[in-house]
Design a protein around this motif. Structure first.
Motif, short mmCIF file in Angstrom:
data_model
loop_
_atom_site.label_atom_id
_atom_site.label_comp_id
_atom_site.label_asym_id
_atom_site.label_seq_id
_atom_site.Cartn_x
_atom_site.Cartn_y
_atom_site.Cartn_z
N UNK A 11 42.13 30.23 46.74
CA UNK A 11 42.11 30.66 48.14
C UNK A 11 42.75 32.03 48.31
N UNK A 12 43.90 32.24 47.67
CA UNK A 12 44.62 33.52 47.75
C UNK A 12 45.23 33.82 46.40
N UNK A 13 45.41 35.11 46.10
CA UNK A 13 46.09 35.49 44.88
C UNK A 13 45.15 35.77 43.72
N UNK A 14 45.69 35.72 42.51
CA UNK A 14 44.92 35.98 41.30
C UNK A 14 45.45 35.11 40.17
N UNK A 15 44.54 34.54 39.39
CA UNK A 15 44.92 33.63 38.31
C UNK A 15 44.37 34.15 36.99
N UNK A 16 45.21 34.16 35.98
CA UNK A 16 44.79 34.57 34.64
C UNK A 16 44.46 33.33 33.81
N UNK A 17 43.28 33.34 33.19
CA UNK A 17 42.88 32.26 32.30
C UNK A 17 42.99 32.77 30.87
N UNK A 18 43.79 32.09 30.06
CA UNK A 18 44.02 32.55 28.70
C UNK A 18 43.96 31.40 27.70
N UNK A 19 43.78 31.75 26.46
CA UNK A 19 43.74 30.80 25.35
C UNK A 19 45.01 31.02 24.53
#
Length: 207
Positions: free
Chosen positions: A47-55
């Protein structure tokens, strides 16, 4: 935040169900939203913000896969939630972030009940797959200086800011390099007028 503002492509009846059954959660910058090995019981909508997807590997090394922004969903959470499997990635809030958690029980029902959800899920898979192809191309076919430039541009595009508030060590970890190599390359980029190095941030000057 009204889900209509972020997911306007979804049917009104579906949005009503999302608002009724979804659970809103907030995370501070740096909080881990989803860990490797964790059982996923909900699909995550941003909804708000930013998310990092990592391995991450067993030794703690990290590899950046992609970023998620408002209006997007985590494809991995959709897959793992629908199959009741553990996560193979880590999701980290890159800034103060608000997400909507959709319980696993609604996944199959909505896929058959709402065309807009079906197409939303397909588009989520497609866009994440295309992003991963770009990442693979950069890792396989580019030198570290080119990878670093790609990384910086990608980060600024995701955050919609040319200021990158990451340390040289953090960047090195995400690119599977050393701090010394990254610092040297950043200094060269600064000498070429591509960026400015500040005490706690990097200002990208190219688009």
């Amino acid at each position: 935040m009204n889900t209509q503002d972020r997911f306007a492509q979804l049917e009104p009846a579906l949005l009503e169900e999302i608002n009724t059954h979804g659970i809103i959660k907030t995370f501070a910058m740096g909080d881990v939203i989803m860990r490797t090995g964790q059982y996923i019981k909900s699909t995550v909508l941003i909804l708000e913000g930013m998310v990092k997807i990592s391995r991450n590997d067993d030794e703690g090394s990290e590899f950046l896969m992609y970023y998620l922004q408002p209006g997007e969903a985590c494809a991995i959470s959709i897959i793992c939630a629908s199959k009741a499997e553990t996560s193979q990635i880590t999701a980290t809030a890159m800034e103060d972030t608000t997400v909507l958690m959709i319980p696993i029980g609604f996944m199959d029902t909505w896929m058959s009940k709402y065309k807009s959800w079906y197409y939303f899920v397909l588009e989520t898979y497609r866009s994440r797959f295309e992003e991963l192809l770009v990442v693979i191309d950069n890792v396989a076919f580019r030198n570290m200086d080119e990878r670093l430039q790609f990384y910086l541009k990608r980060h600024t595009a995701a955050s919609q800011s040319n200021i990158i508030a990451l340390s040289h060590q953090q960047i090195a970890e995400e690119l599977n390099s050393s701090r010394e190599v990254i610092s040297r390359l950043l200094k060269k980029m600064e000498q070429r007028g591509m960026l400015k190095l500040h005490r706690n941030s990097i200002e990208l000057l190219i688009s």
